[in-house]
Design a protein around this motif. Structure first.
Motif, mmCIF file in Angstrom:
data_model
loop_
_atom_site.group_PDB
_atom_site.id
_atom_site.type_symbol
_atom_site.label_atom_id
_atom_site.label_comp_id
_atom_site.label_asym_id
_atom_site.label_seq_id
_atom_site.Cartn_x
_atom_site.Cartn_y
_atom_site.Cartn_z
ATOM 1 N N ASP A 357 50.451 -17.062 28.875
ATOM 2 C CA ASP A 357 50.607 -16.846 27.515
ATOM 3 C C ASP A 357 49.568 -17.185 26.552
ATOM 4 O O ASP A 357 48.629 -17.824 27.006
ATOM 5 C CB ASP A 357 51.914 -17.708 26.984
ATOM 6 C CG ASP A 357 52.971 -17.735 27.704
ATOM 7 O OD1 ASP A 357 53.775 -16.534 27.725
ATOM 8 O OD2 ASP A 357 53.448 -18.494 28.397
ATOM 9 N N THR A 359 48.453 -18.876 24.313
ATOM 10 C CA THR A 359 48.742 -20.447 23.626
ATOM 11 C C THR A 359 47.452 -21.313 24.169
ATOM 12 O O THR A 359 47.159 -21.230 25.363
ATOM 13 C CB THR A 359 49.953 -21.129 24.207
ATOM 14 O OG1 THR A 359 51.147 -20.255 23.828
ATOM 15 C CG2 THR A 359 50.242 -22.292 23.338
ATOM 16 N N GLU A 378 49.723 -21.051 18.959
ATOM 17 C CA GLU A 378 50.152 -19.956 19.174
ATOM 18 C C GLU A 378 48.972 -19.035 18.592
ATOM 19 O O GLU A 378 48.581 -19.056 17.418
ATOM 20 C CB GLU A 378 51.590 -19.324 18.867
ATOM 21 C CG GLU A 378 52.562 -19.793 19.917
ATOM 22 C CD GLU A 378 53.627 -18.947 19.506
ATOM 23 O OE1 GLU A 378 54.091 -18.602 18.307
ATOM 24 O OE2 GLU A 378 54.646 -19.164 20.328
ATOM 25 N N VAL A 385 52.873 -25.073 17.501
ATOM 26 C CA VAL A 385 54.478 -24.869 18.107
ATOM 27 C C VAL A 385 54.824 -26.275 18.353
ATOM 28 O O VAL A 385 56.174 -26.590 18.625
ATOM 29 C CB VAL A 385 54.517 -23.959 19.097
ATOM 30 C CG1 VAL A 385 54.432 -22.328 18.737
ATOM 31 C CG2 VAL A 385 53.609 -24.148 20.266
#
Length: 578
Positions: A357, A359, A378, A385
């Protein structure tokens, strides 16, 4: 041609009374080029460094930037505006001059001219502040002063670009069609004079290609195995296809390090000897487009450049580097800063991308009464997050699971802290494993405390287990934990007194090698973690590393002077010494 000097001849006559005065005169060697000779060495190859430093008509102009969109203020606020802008723009280099055009009433006109010490610094300002949102009413538009002349010289009549001929490169993924799914590996031998590529067939590897002086130092495979990179004094060459033909070349003299993006779209090359600041643009670090061979962006290098230079997101959309109290995230294909500015993170110590991801996990050290913390960020939204505060922290290290389901932060905690004038000393060190459940709501965090020194940590690539080597040699132990949804990680197996210092999981999980490298004499133990059966033991004396092949069928202990292939079937006891 020249004759010897008369004094030399006289001296020789005095020294040698028997010499004949009518002897034929000696002639010096003729160093003149033969008639019609043409030198094939260009001035760029012969004096490249000097040519790059020669004066140009644009010297002194290319280092000036024009900033439009600056607030228009009265005479009483000009000094404050100048201080704010100078603080912003001096981050990119040394400002040698600045000019604020004024209206007849003494107010600013809304644009500013700033001159830097060289053109490369001005180019960094353009990339870093064009489109910068100064406040809610003002957004900067930044151009080089030379851009105005360039745009004035645009032709009135459009000329279509000449299409380049298509170059057939063959199927670069042909190896995926191999019926037995055998992998390829390369070997550099005979003091670097020869390079060979083998197909890992059974019972013996098959030679695919062998070439003398294929590389000048070493070779490297791209992450997906599409390209084989060779290093040369003038740059990097990529080879591929069934016959390993040359695909593309990247000119970067003195290159010593390269790094591919995960999807192989981009290549980063680093030449530590390049004097970046002596030329018009950076030369030390260059990012290339692999398919086109074009240079996409160049950067200067720090005096003690850490490797890898950039860390990439899993999909090649972003790459990032850490600076002093900031994290700079760049986006592709523009290769500019995300949102035109770096992320300010006071005291940032390290960061790591999620493998699945977009992230970023980063951690910040303690500062006076402020605790250390781990933050999950993020991108591109920059939304935090999850934030986890940590107390009494000496150091942290982050480990992402390959599937991106979990993040483990190894926290070195201290019982007492003593500060000297130039050093910080910790005592009573103990360890915590903070496990982040990335796929669960609100990302809960579980903690596992380990009193002994942690020597190594490794996630199972596909699965829910992780392994830890803890204790002091030779009494180290290996513990296996399993992570389940909504539960604290539980220990499922512990091996006492194991002579190992590194852990190597098979690419698909389940199997693991407990390796005692270097001073532990290369002891190897193979474990099936499904029921924790010890499948086999072996030794490769003074091994320095262990590598699994991507299929998990073969594992290779490596020593600087020798290697040993060990075959691995999925059934127990199938580890064979090749």
């Amino acid at each position: 041609m020249a004759r010897r000097k008369e004094s030399d001849r006289a001296q020789q006559n005095n020294d040698d009374s028997d010499s004949n005065p009518n002897d034929e005169l000696e002639e010096e060697p003729d160093f003149d080029d033969p008639e019609g000779y043409e030198d094939d060495i260009s001035e760029q190859d012969l004096m490249g460094d000097l040519i790059r430093q020669r004066p140009k008509e644009t010297d002194g102009v290319e280092s000036i930037v024009v900033i439009d969109g600056v607030p228009q203020v009265g005479p009483e606020r000009i000094e404050k505006l100048q201080n704010v802008l100078k603080k912003l723009f001096q981050k990119f280099g040394k400002i040698t001059n600045e000019y604020y055009p004024l209206n007849p009433d003494g107010s600013t006109k809304g644009h500013v001219f700033i001159e830097y010490s060289n053109a490369s610094e001005a180019l960094e300002v353009l990339k870093g502040t064009n489109g910068y949102k100064f406040d809610k009413n003002h957004t900067f538009t930044v151009n080089l002063l030379t851009d105005f002349e360039k745009y004035n010289d645009i032709l009135d009549k459009w000329e279509n670009p000449v299409p380049q001929p298509f170059k057939e490169q063959g199927c670069l993924q042909y190896y995926l069609l191999d019926q037995d799914a055998c992998d390829q590996f390369s070997v550099v031998y005979e003091q670097g004079d020869k390079v060979a590529v083998y197909l890992n067939t059974q019972p013996e590897p098959s030679l695919l290609e062998e070439r003398p002086r294929w590389t000048e130092t070493l070779v490297r495979w791209s992450p997906l195995g599409t390209y084989l990179a060779t290093f040369h004094a003038k740059g990097i060459a990529l080879w591929g296809g069934e016959k390993f033909q040359q695909i593309v070349r990247f000119s970067h003299p003195g290159v010593q390090f390269i790094d591919f993006s995960p999807c192989e779209k981009y290549l980063v090359s680093f030449s530590p000897l390049a004097d970046s600041r002596a030329t018009d643009e950076p030369q030390a670090i260059i990012i290339w487009d692999v398919l086109s061979g074009l240079k996409r962006r160049a950067f200067n290098a720090d005096k003690s450049q850490a490797l890898p230079i950039f860390k990439w997101s899993h999909d090649d959309k972003y790459f990032a580097r850490m600076g002093v109290d900031m994290l700079s995230v760049y986006e592709t294909p523009s290769f500019g800063l995300l949102d035109k500015k770096s992320i300010k993170v006071q005291g940032i110590r390290d960061f790591a991308w999620s493998p699945t991801d977009n992230t970023i996990a980063y951690w910040v050290g303690e500062e006076k009464d402020t605790p250390a913390r781990v933050t999950l960020l993020e991108l591109p939204s920059r939304n935090e997050v999850r934030v986890k505060n940590l107390f009494s922290v000496a150091d942290c290290k982050m480990y992402w699971q390959k599937s991106g389901d979990y993040l483990c932060v190894k926290v070195d905690r201290y019982a007492k802290l003593r500060k000297d004038k130039s050093d910080i000393k910790y005592s009573g060190i103990y360890y915590n494993l903070e496990v982040f459940h990335m796929r669960e709501k609100q990302i809960p965090v579980d903690s596992v405390e380990i009193k002994e020194t942690i020597q190594a940590f490794a996630w199972e690539p596909v699965g829910t287990k992780f392994a830890v080597i803890h204790g002091e040699p030779p009494s180290t132990s290996v513990s296996f934990y399993e992570v389940k949804t909504g539960q604290t990680p539980t220990m499922v197996k512990k091996y006492e007194r194991k002579p190992c210092n590194q852990l190597y999981w098979a690419p698909s999980g389940q199997f693991i090698v407990l390796a005692g490298l270097r001073s532990m004499s290369g002891a190897l133990e193979f474990v099936d973690t499904q029921d924790f059966t010890v499948m086999n033991t072996g030794e490769h004396f003074m091994a320095t590393d262990v590598e699994w092949d991507p299929t998990g069928r073969m594992v290779t202990p490596v020593h600087l002077r020798s290697t040993m292939l060990i075959g691995c079937g999925l059934s127990k006891g199938a580890f064979l010494n090749a």
